[in-house]
Write a protein that holds these residues in place. Structure first.
Motif, mmCIF file in Angstrom:
data_model
loop_
_atom_site.group_PDB
_atom_site.id
_atom_site.type_symbol
_atom_site.label_atom_id
_atom_site.label_comp_id
_atom_site.label_asym_id
_atom_site.label_seq_id
_atom_site.Cartn_x
_atom_site.Cartn_y
_atom_site.Cartn_z
ATOM 1 N N SER A 149 0.832 -1.213 0.000
ATOM 2 C CA SER A 149 0.000 0.000 0.000
ATOM 3 C C SER A 149 0.862 1.256 0.000
ATOM 4 O O SER A 149 0.531 2.256 -0.655
ATOM 5 N N LEU A 159 -6.631 6.755 -0.382
ATOM 6 C CA LEU A 159 -7.488 5.597 -0.131
ATOM 7 C C LEU A 159 -8.958 5.912 -0.374
ATOM 8 O O LEU A 159 -9.729 5.032 -0.768
ATOM 9 N N LEU A 168 -9.056 -1.125 -2.727
ATOM 10 C CA LEU A 168 -8.148 -1.665 -1.720
ATOM 11 C C LEU A 168 -8.838 -1.757 -0.362
ATOM 12 O O LEU A 168 -8.663 -2.746 0.371
#
Length: 241
Positions: A149, A159, A168
């Motif tokens: 990540s 995000l 994700l």
């Protein structure tokens, strides 16, 4: 002729083409190793057990090699070897836990359908070993996933503001649900299987519930694979910079 030349260039002069040439070779080697490993008598060069280990090594290499076809393969600079290593470890770990749920389900299903105590004992022993392995694998998946990540997302803001980041988060949510089912199996049903005896009605009930949870884990793992496929087709935030 131009089309044939283009195919040749794609195979021999691109990272993708060379990678899949090597992968096809590994698939062939794995098939050969698997054929020899199935024989119980000594075979060409090695014993069947040695061929099993060879097949394991080839399969692990084949799985890890997918990394070079993904986002990690597009990383440049000093971060590239680190990212490739971490992503390879992530894939291998995923092959051990989510990938191992299907054979575990088949073992539990066979034990549920049989009235033999030996199969119940075997299912309990296999479950205990798989649970111990899963604890290590979950830790490895968490650590390598966080590192991936960092390389691909780069920030908490990405995000929630990018399609890749939202996919994700969906993957992480499904992963946490899988851990919940696994924890229930580990803490509640696995100890009951360890108490198997001639009066094993309670253990068989625990086995059925365990199998139900493992099937649920397998379904969620399949959804995670689909999300991973979508992630592979989505440009990560750091690659847009």
């Amino acid at each position: 002729m131009p089309r044939i030349d283009s195919i040749g260039v794609a195979i021999t002069q691109t990272q993708f083409g060379r990678l899949w040439t090597w992968r096809l070779g590994l698939m062939l080697l794995f098939t050969i190793a698997n054929l020899f490993a199935r024989r119980k008598c000594p075979t060409f060069l090695w014993s069947s057990r040695a061929w099993q280990y060879a097949g394991l090594i080839i399969a692990t290499t084949l799985l890890a090699s997918i990394t070079w076809a993904g986002h990690a393969g597009a990383t440049i600079g000093a971060e590239r070897p680190i990212h490739l290593t971490v992503d390879s470890a992530h894939l291998i770990a995923a092959g051990l836990w989510p990938g191992g749920l299907l054979p575990l389900t088949l073992v539990l299903l066979q034990a549920c359908r049989s009235s033999e105590l030996s199969l119940l004992l075997a299912a309990g022993a296999i479950t205990r070993r798989f649970s111990a392995l899963s604890l290590l694998v979950v830790a490895a998946l968490g650590a390598t996933g966080l590192t991936n990540s960092y390389f691909l997302v780069g920030s908490l803001r990405a995000l929630v503001t990018t399609g890749y980041g939202r996919l994700l988060m969906m993957k992480v949510l499904l992963f946490v649900i899988m851990i919940g089912f696994g924890a229930c199996n580990l803490l509640r049903f696995k100890p009951q299987l360890a108490l198997a005896n001639e009066q094993n009605a309670k253990q068989r009930d625990a086995l059925r519930k365990l199998m139900r949870n493992v099937i649920a884990e397998l379904c969620i793992g399949t959804l995670i694979v689909l999300v991973v496929g979508a992630l592979g087709a989505t440009p990560p935030p750091r690659h847009r910079m």
